[in-house]
Motif scaffolding. Structure first.
Motif, short mmCIF file in Angstrom:
data_model
loop_
_atom_site.label_atom_id
_atom_site.label_comp_id
_atom_site.label_asym_id
_atom_site.label_seq_id
_atom_site.Cartn_x
_atom_site.Cartn_y
_atom_site.Cartn_z
N ALA A 1 1.31 -1.32 0.30
CA ALA A 1 0.15 0.19 -0.11
C ALA A 1 0.68 1.47 -0.07
O ALA A 1 1.56 1.53 1.39
CB ALA A 1 -0.90 -0.28 1.25
N ARG A 2 1.01 1.65 -0.74
CA ARG A 2 1.27 3.51 -0.83
C ARG A 2 1.17 4.22 -1.38
O ARG A 2 -0.32 4.95 -1.63
CB ARG A 2 2.52 3.32 -2.30
N LEU B 1 -1.55 5.38 0.51
CA LEU B 1 -3.31 5.72 0.45
C LEU B 1 -3.88 6.82 1.33
O LEU B 1 -3.68 7.33 2.05
CB LEU B 1 -3.86 4.23 1.31
N SER C 1 0.62 4.16 3.89
CA SER C 1 1.77 3.08 3.32
C SER C 1 2.28 1.71 3.87
O SER C 1 2.95 1.92 5.20
CB SER C 1 3.20 3.63 3.47
N ARG D 1 -12.97 3.28 -3.30
CA ARG D 1 -12.15 3.98 -4.26
C ARG D 1 -10.65 4.99 -3.13
O ARG D 1 -11.53 5.76 -2.68
CB ARG D 1 -12.62 4.56 -5.61
N SER E 1 -6.65 9.55 -3.04
CA SER E 1 -5.30 9.13 -4.00
C SER E 1 -4.42 8.20 -2.86
O SER E 1 -4.55 7.38 -2.31
CB SER E 1 -3.97 10.22 -3.93
N GLY E 2 -3.18 7.83 -3.61
CA GLY E 2 -2.37 6.38 -3.40
C GLY E 2 -2.60 4.75 -4.55
O GLY E 2 -3.62 5.46 -5.17
N ASP E 3 -2.14 4.02 -4.42
CA ASP E 3 -1.89 2.69 -5.08
C ASP E 3 -1.69 1.39 -4.23
O ASP E 3 -1.10 2.07 -3.69
CB ASP E 3 -0.79 3.27 -5.98
N VAL E 4 -2.46 0.65 -4.42
CA VAL E 4 -2.34 -0.35 -4.61
C VAL E 4 -0.92 -1.56 -5.31
O VAL E 4 -1.72 -1.68 -6.36
CB VAL E 4 -3.92 -1.48 -4.25
N TYR E 5 0.18 -2.06 -4.71
CA TYR E 5 0.54 -3.69 -5.87
C TYR E 5 0.32 -4.47 -4.95
O TYR E 5 0.67 -5.00 -4.08
CB TYR E 5 1.53 -2.97 -6.05
N GLU F 1 2.70 -5.26 -8.79
CA GLU F 1 1.71 -4.66 -10.26
C GLU F 1 0.85 -4.25 -9.24
O GLU F 1 0.53 -4.33 -8.34
CB GLU F 1 1.72 -5.27 -11.30
N ILE F 2 -0.01 -2.83 -10.31
CA ILE F 2 -0.86 -2.30 -9.89
C ILE F 2 -2.17 -2.94 -10.00
O ILE F 2 -2.21 -4.21 -10.61
CB ILE F 2 -1.24 -1.57 -10.98
#
Length: 254
Positions: free
Chosen positions: A11-12, A14, A28, A59, A62-66, A70-71
């Motif tokens: 988790a980056r 979030l 994170s 949703r 902002s932020g991403d989950v890998y 990979e996303i």
């Protein structure tokens, strides 16, 4: 030279902003493959929202989950199992029919007989879902989360409301899943549960992670070898509940 562990989940940064409420504030963390990671916190700390973002239910602002670098996308959804805190099971069908229904939804499928044996459901296959006890229902919900042979399993407060024996039986079940190589993300209110099951924990409060590490390392860093002397005279070592209360100032609520 130590090999760098493979990260099953990351988790980056979030963030989840609701009108007037910052529910998740730059969270994170990373979860090595084959480990159990615990996300703890009082009600309203943001842990459930964080996990729902990772699962794809909510949703992020902002932020991403890998997932394995990979996303998180189609592969993540196919290889992930989720036991939600509250799940409505179909009435008037049996345990067997429930498992077969969910099993058929996936291309990636577990050996259903193995899942039934692992979750100790063999004697319950012909029972209507409405007739299950709390512990039996939780075992069925975990089995539903395992029908796609997941590499990553989310358990959201899976033992809330269970009696002590049923909780410990469930712990043994979770440990057996880990022994087969699955990575587990656990949210729980029970500090003893986190201490028994988790390789690493993160404690959240007010949308942020306030501390993170292995249970033993966190206790040692906070208390060293101190003993706590309670008013009634019993002497014991600090535990995760002491750490939780020190960091969040909240009492535990189920």
């Amino acid at each position: 030279m130590t090999d760098t562990p493979t990260m099953a989940l990351e988790a980056r940064h979030l963030v989840k902003q609701y009108p007037g409420v910052l529910a998740v504030d730059g969270v994170s963390f990373a979860v090595p493959e084959g480990t159990c990671f615990g996300l703890l916190g009082p009600n309203g700390a943001g842990k459930t929202t964080t996990v729902e973002i990772i699962e794809g239910v909510t949703r992020p602002t902002s932020g991403d989950v890998y997932y394995y670098g990979e996303i998180a996308g189609a592969r993540f959804r196919e290889e992930t199992g989720v036991q939600f805190q509250s799940t409505a099971l179909q009435d008037f069908i049996t345990v067997r029919e429930t498992l077969e229904m969910f099993h058929a939804l996936y291309e990636r499928q577990a050996d259903l007989d193995h899942v039934i044996e692992q979750c100790s459901l063999g004697d319950l296959l012909d029972r209507d879902n409405r007739k299950l006890s709390g512990g039996q229902r939780q075992r069925l919900l975990l089995a539903v989360a395992l029908v796609n042979r997941p590499k990553l399993v989310f358990l959201d407060e899976p033992t809330t409301g269970l009696d002590p024996q049923a909780r410990r039986n469930f712990w043994a079940l979770v440990q057996s899943i880990r022994e087969e190589g699955a990575t587990i993300v656990l949210t729980t209110h029970y500090m003893d549960e986190a201490h028994v099951l988790c390789d690493e924990i993160a404690i959240m409060d007010e949308g942020k992670i306030v501390t993170q590490g292995s249970p033993e390392a966190l206790l040692h860093d906070r208390y060293g070898d101190k003993l706590i002397n309670l008013p009634h005279g019993e002497i014991r070592r600090p535990n995760l509940e002491d750490l939780f209360l020190d960091l969040t100032g909240h009492s535990l609520r189920a």
